[in-house]
Scaffold this motif. Sequence first.
Motif, PDB file in Angstrom:
ATOM      1  N   ARG A 197      -2.447  -4.182   8.524  1.00  0.00           N
ATOM      2  CA  ARG A 197      -3.549  -3.643   7.721  1.00  0.00           C
ATOM      3  C   ARG A 197      -3.027  -2.623   6.701  1.00  0.00           C
ATOM      4  O   ARG A 197      -3.489  -2.592   5.565  1.00  0.00           O
ATOM      5  CB  ARG A 197      -4.602  -3.004   8.614  1.00  0.00           C
ATOM      6  CG  ARG A 197      -5.411  -4.007   9.415  1.00  0.00           C
ATOM      7  CD  ARG A 197      -6.574  -3.363  10.116  1.00  0.00           C
ATOM      8  NE  ARG A 197      -7.532  -2.916   9.100  1.00  0.00           N
ATOM      9  CZ  ARG A 197      -8.250  -1.791   9.201  1.00  0.00           C
ATOM     10  NH1 ARG A 197      -8.124  -0.996  10.250  1.00  0.00           N
ATOM     11  NH2 ARG A 197      -9.086  -1.463   8.244  1.00  0.00           N
ATOM     12  N   HIS A 198      -2.063  -1.789   7.099  1.00  0.00           N
ATOM     13  CA  HIS A 198      -1.476  -0.839   6.153  1.00  0.00           C
ATOM     14  C   HIS A 198      -0.730  -1.594   5.043  1.00  0.00           C
ATOM     15  O   HIS A 198      -0.781  -1.200   3.871  1.00  0.00           O
ATOM     16  CB  HIS A 198      -0.540   0.147   6.862  1.00  0.00           C
ATOM     17  CG  HIS A 198      -0.010   1.189   5.925  1.00  0.00           C
ATOM     18  ND1 HIS A 198      -0.748   2.267   5.521  1.00  0.00           N
ATOM     19  CD2 HIS A 198       1.180   1.272   5.278  1.00  0.00           C
ATOM     20  CE1 HIS A 198      -0.043   2.992   4.674  1.00  0.00           C
ATOM     21  NE2 HIS A 198       1.128   2.406   4.505  1.00  0.00           N
TER      22      HIS A 198
ATOM     23  N   THR B 294      -1.432  -1.423   1.117  1.00  0.00           N
ATOM     24  CA  THR B 294      -0.359  -1.172   0.158  1.00  0.00           C
ATOM     25  C   THR B 294      -0.379  -2.225  -0.939  1.00  0.00           C
ATOM     26  O   THR B 294      -0.250  -1.909  -2.132  1.00  0.00           O
ATOM     27  CB  THR B 294       1.009  -1.151   0.873  1.00  0.00           C
ATOM     28  OG1 THR B 294       1.000  -0.119   1.862  1.00  0.00           O
ATOM     29  CG2 THR B 294       2.153  -0.929  -0.101  1.00  0.00           C
TER      30      THR B 294
ATOM     31  N   ALA C  28      -4.456   3.975   2.357  1.00  0.00           N
ATOM     32  CA  ALA C  28      -5.128   4.096   3.657  1.00  0.00           C
ATOM     33  C   ALA C  28      -5.569   2.724   4.143  1.00  0.00           C
ATOM     34  O   ALA C  28      -6.126   1.935   3.368  1.00  0.00           O
ATOM     35  CB  ALA C  28      -6.343   5.014   3.535  1.00  0.00           C
ATOM     36  N   ARG C  29      -5.306   2.455   5.421  1.00  0.00           N
ATOM     37  CA  ARG C  29      -5.797   1.217   6.022  1.00  0.00           C
ATOM     38  C   ARG C  29      -7.285   1.089   5.735  1.00  0.00           C
ATOM     39  O   ARG C  29      -8.036   2.058   5.829  1.00  0.00           O
ATOM     40  CB  ARG C  29      -5.584   1.217   7.537  1.00  0.00           C
ATOM     41  CG  ARG C  29      -4.179   0.926   7.947  1.00  0.00           C
ATOM     42  CD  ARG C  29      -4.062   0.715   9.459  1.00  0.00           C
ATOM     43  NE  ARG C  29      -4.733   1.741  10.240  1.00  0.00           N
ATOM     44  CZ  ARG C  29      -4.149   2.844  10.711  1.00  0.00           C
ATOM     45  NH1 ARG C  29      -2.880   3.060  10.480  1.00  0.00           N
ATOM     46  NH2 ARG C  29      -4.829   3.712  11.412  1.00  0.00           N
TER      47      ARG C  29
ATOM     48  N   GLU D 271      -2.416  -3.057  13.043  1.00  0.00           N
ATOM     49  CA  GLU D 271      -2.646  -1.867  12.214  1.00  0.00           C
ATOM     50  C   GLU D 271      -1.559  -1.734  11.138  1.00  0.00           C
ATOM     51  O   GLU D 271      -1.852  -1.340  10.010  1.00  0.00           O
ATOM     52  CB  GLU D 271      -2.728  -0.615  13.077  1.00  0.00           C
ATOM     53  CG  GLU D 271      -3.995  -0.575  13.935  1.00  0.00           C
ATOM     54  CD  GLU D 271      -5.271  -0.682  13.109  1.00  0.00           C
ATOM     55  OE1 GLU D 271      -5.519   0.201  12.267  1.00  0.00           O
ATOM     56  OE2 GLU D 271      -6.020  -1.666  13.288  1.00  0.00           O
TER      57      GLU D 271
END
Length: 163
Positions: free
Chosen positions: A14-15, A19, A147-148, A11
């Motif tokens: 993924r962030h 980004t 947002a992921r 996660e």
Amino acid sequence: MDSPTTDPTRELLRHTVATLAYRAGKALRDAPPSFATFAVSPGSRTPGQIVAHMGDLFDWALSMAQGAQKWHDSPTQSWDADCERFFRALELFDEHLASSKTLGTTVERLFQGPVADALTHTGQIAMLRRMAGAPVRGENYAKAEIARGRVGAEQAPPRVEFG
């Protein structure tokens, strides 16, 4: 369909990819038509070549994540085509990370290879924009709406720009 991952390291990756999409989107968006071929010196990569390479990085990242690592040098296309290819490759990679599929390598290797390389190239694109006379506005990225899963070219508008 695979159930989504709950692995905190995936996660976070993924962030990080979201980004990257936000920052790259800002650097790539609204570039002047001549920017793709701008060169600071003979033999240096042009922005168009860098974006094509960034697409290759995420094709490679997906192959690593799938456990069948392969590299391919793609020829440079038009600016728009290479930008679209880059964001599509990000989306495919993020979809794999979001699934419960086993990773073919570690999250750390995915970060230190293709993801970190693409972050560096995003900075190069931003610097080249300034050198080409088409700077990207500075921003407080800590306040950006990232947002992921939002890894396409369409991103939230900047919240706190300056410059």
